[in-house]
Design an enzyme around this catalytic site. Structure first.
Site, mmCIF file in Angstrom:
data_model
loop_
_atom_site.group_PDB
_atom_site.id
_atom_site.type_symbol
_atom_site.label_atom_id
_atom_site.label_comp_id
_atom_site.label_asym_id
_atom_site.label_seq_id
_atom_site.Cartn_x
_atom_site.Cartn_y
_atom_site.Cartn_z
ATOM 1 C CG ASP A 23 0.388 -6.929 17.481
ATOM 2 O OD1 ASP A 23 0.705 -6.707 18.659
ATOM 3 O OD2 ASP A 23 -0.482 -6.272 16.879
ATOM 4 C CE LYS A 128 -0.510 -3.910 19.195
ATOM 5 N NZ LYS A 128 -1.439 -4.074 18.088
ATOM 6 C CB VAL A 156 3.659 -8.811 11.780
ATOM 7 C CG1 VAL A 156 4.947 -9.487 11.355
ATOM 8 C CG2 VAL A 156 2.990 -9.622 12.899
ATOM 9 C CB THR A 157 1.224 -6.382 9.095
ATOM 10 O OG1 THR A 157 0.167 -5.416 9.231
ATOM 11 C CG2 THR A 157 0.679 -7.766 9.269
ATOM 12 C CB CYS A 161 0.071 -3.632 14.495
ATOM 13 S SG CYS A 161 -1.657 -4.195 14.575
ATOM 14 C CD GLN A 201 6.710 14.237 3.713
ATOM 15 O OE1 GLN A 201 6.439 15.380 4.040
ATOM 16 N NE2 GLN A 201 5.824 13.249 3.714
HETATM 17 N N1 TIU Z 1 -0.842 -6.674 14.174
HETATM 18 C C1 TIU Z 1 -1.465 -6.259 13.078
HETATM 19 O O1 TIU Z 1 -0.885 -5.680 12.180
HETATM 20 N N2 TIU Z 1 -2.808 -6.593 12.967
HETATM 21 C C2 TIU Z 1 -3.468 -6.763 11.785
HETATM 22 O O2 TIU Z 1 -4.663 -7.034 11.756
HETATM 23 N N3 TIU Z 1 -2.729 -6.673 10.649
HETATM 24 C C3 TIU Z 1 -3.107 -6.948 9.370
HETATM 25 O O3 TIU Z 1 -2.339 -6.645 8.472
HETATM 26 N N4 TIU Z 1 -4.259 -7.557 9.147
#
Ligand code: TIU
Length: 220
Positions: A23, A128, A156-157, A161, A201
């Site tokens: 992403d 996705k 990210v993030t 995701c 862990q």
């Molecule tokens: N790709 C992803 O992490 N989508 C999000 O909406 N992330 C946020 O941290 N908002």
């Protein structure tokens, strides 16, 4: 290849490992975009672009598979559950007109990957509708077809995701190495704790390392 990682060495083979880039889309990363409109500091994500570009270049030079993902929805939003659409009170919602087209809608400029990290011919792009790369996609089929059993995960993030994808992958039997300098969160504390959660862990659902050690291993 053996990578110095937390909680211990991560071992992977060239022929069964893919790089997953999650992403790295303009809507999340560009100043003036959706991510920033939610009150987020996009520089926390943008610091991943340079190391990720170097890693992708090394991965391409080694001839290994790269899978990019994009979070987004059909233009009629039929694949966006109301629970996602209505979540929070953002000034802009998924599907609204934003600075870079309709937010997180497939085919819009903002939905696509930032210029620096654009896929090249032969690389796979998985679209996705959710946070994880496996839910409602052909991700597993793609990996099985390629004979992939290990994933080097970036993007990210970190706590959204990336975490969801790594948890989904771990439950499906994939070994995941997450690269700290190539994943980003809008929140520094989530970045730190998100990475710590993965490796705690005894590596409860993965390993954590930095990209220079992977690049060095690829070039051996
Ligand atoms: N790709 C992803 O992490 N989508 C999000 O909406 N992330 C946020 O941290 N908002």
């Amino acid at each position: 290849m053996i990578i110095d990682a937390a909680p211990g060495p991560f071992t992977f083979d060239r022929d069964s490992t893919a790089l997953v880039v999650i992403d790295m889309q303009r809507d999340f990363l560009l100043p003036g975009g959706f991510g920033e409109s939610l009150g987020n500091d996009v520089s926390q994500l943008r610091r991943t672009i340079e190391p990720l570009a170097a890693l992708i270049a090394a991965w391409r030079a080694a001839g290994l598979p790269i899978i990019h993902t994009r979070e987004g929805h059909k233009s009629d939003l039929s694949d966006c559950p109301p629970a996602k659409l209505n979540r929070g009170k953002p000034s802009m919602r998924i599907g609204d007109p934003g600075a870079f087209g309709r937010i997180l809608i497939r085919g819009e400029y903002g939905h696509d990957i930032v210029d620096e990290l654009q896929p090249i011919d032969g690389e796979i792009v998985v679209d996705k509708p959710g946070k994880g790369a496996f839910y409602a996609t052909d991700m597993q089929e793609v990996l099985e077809k390629l004979g992939i059993t290990s994933l080097v995960v970036t993007g990210v993030t970190t706590e959204v995701c990336v975490h969801t994808t790594v948890r989904e992958a771990n439950d499906r039997g994939y070994e995941c190495l997450v690269l700290a300098d190539c994943v980003g969160s809008y929140f520094p504390e989530f970045q730190r704790v998100g990475l710590a959660m993965i490796a705690a862990q005894g590596g409860i659902f993965g390993w954590v390392a930095d990209s220079p050690s992977v690049i060095a291993a690829l070039q051996e």
